[in-house]
Design a protein around this motif. Sequence first.
Motif, PDB file in Angstrom:
ATOM      1  N   THR A 167       0.111  10.624   4.172  1.00 47.75           N
ATOM      2  CA  THR A 167      -1.224  10.405   3.614  1.00 47.75           C
ATOM      3  C   THR A 167      -1.881   9.194   4.256  1.00 47.75           C
ATOM      4  OG1 THR A 167      -0.572  11.388   1.507  1.00 47.75           O
ATOM      5  CG2 THR A 167      -2.508   9.945   1.485  1.00 47.75           C
ATOM      6  N   LEU A 168      -1.146   8.113   4.386  1.00 49.24           N
ATOM      7  CA  LEU A 168      -1.711   6.896   5.000  1.00 49.24           C
ATOM      8  C   LEU A 168      -2.037   7.123   6.462  1.00 49.24           C
ATOM      9  CD1 LEU A 168       0.466   4.144   3.303  1.00 49.24           C
ATOM     10  CD2 LEU A 168      -1.925   4.721   2.826  1.00 49.24           C
ATOM     11  N   VAL A 215      -3.122   9.894   7.791  1.00 46.40           N
ATOM     12  CA  VAL A 215      -4.376  10.657   7.825  1.00 46.40           C
ATOM     13  C   VAL A 215      -5.555   9.731   7.520  1.00 46.40           C
ATOM     14  CG1 VAL A 215      -5.687  12.451   6.631  1.00 46.40           C
ATOM     15  CG2 VAL A 215      -3.306  12.855   7.263  1.00 46.40           C
ATOM     16  N   LEU A 216      -5.342   8.772   6.624  1.00 43.09           N
ATOM     17  CA  LEU A 216      -6.426   7.880   6.212  1.00 43.09           C
ATOM     18  C   LEU A 216      -6.647   6.717   7.175  1.00 43.09           C
ATOM     19  CD1 LEU A 216      -5.613   7.657   2.388  1.00 43.09           C
ATOM     20  CD2 LEU A 216      -7.364   9.065   3.524  1.00 43.09           C
ATOM     21  N   ALA A 217      -5.688   6.483   8.081  1.00 40.76           N
ATOM     22  CA  ALA A 217      -5.784   5.339   9.002  1.00 40.76           C
ATOM     23  C   ALA A 217      -6.971   5.524   9.945  1.00 40.76           C
ATOM     24  CB  ALA A 217      -4.502   5.199   9.806  1.00 40.76           C
ATOM     25  N   PRO A 218      -7.736   4.464  10.159  1.00 43.75           N
ATOM     26  CA  PRO A 218      -8.875   4.568  11.080  1.00 43.75           C
ATOM     27  C   PRO A 218      -8.380   4.735  12.521  1.00 43.75           C
ATOM     28  CG  PRO A 218      -8.572   2.303  10.378  1.00 43.75           C
ATOM     29  CD  PRO A 218      -7.594   3.142   9.583  1.00 43.75           C
ATOM     30  N   GLN A 220       0.823  -1.201   0.000  1.00 43.32           N
ATOM     31  CA  GLN A 220       0.000   0.000   0.000  1.00 43.32           C
ATOM     32  C   GLN A 220       0.866   1.263   0.000  1.00 43.32           C
ATOM     33  OE1 GLN A 220      -2.634   0.486   3.374  1.00 43.32           O
ATOM     34  NE2 GLN A 220      -3.995   1.824   2.227  1.00 43.32           N
TER      35      GLN A 220
END
Length: 153
Positions: free
Chosen positions: A145-146, A148-151, A50
């Motif tokens: 970016t990842l 920020v997107l991580a739950p 990813q």
Amino acid sequence: MTNAMWTHGVEWLTAATPDPRAGERAWLPGDGTVLMEAGRHWDLVSVPRQLGLLTLDILWYDPARTPGPTLVDSAAHRVGFLVPPDPAGDWSGEGVRHASRGAWVAVPPPHRTARSLEWIVPPDACTALHPPVTLRLALREAYETLAVLAPVC
């Protein structure tokens, strides 16, 4: 990939082997890979899939530069970027692996998949390796970016 591109890609890759002709022969039948020593002509920076795919996306944003040779290993869920040899390279980060002198890397032929390995950006005679500074910046941006997107749990 044209026949000329395949030929140049094979020549470029097998130059990193102790016996280039043996490398070429290993790719001819079926879906074989060739073990190549990192640190001779290139090192490999391997990251989780990813992160690697997002990093490659970021690298494609620069219209003046084509990303360097990039591998994907669908079985290991990793993406590998070829960079100039740098045995003291500081490639740190979660899941980042750096293969340099003394490490061996399974490499597929430039024109087809070999088991779970394939080139996302195949090498050819005109291919430049990933500049380390550019790759580090793209990796940092992808990490951010990842994150920020991580739950949040």
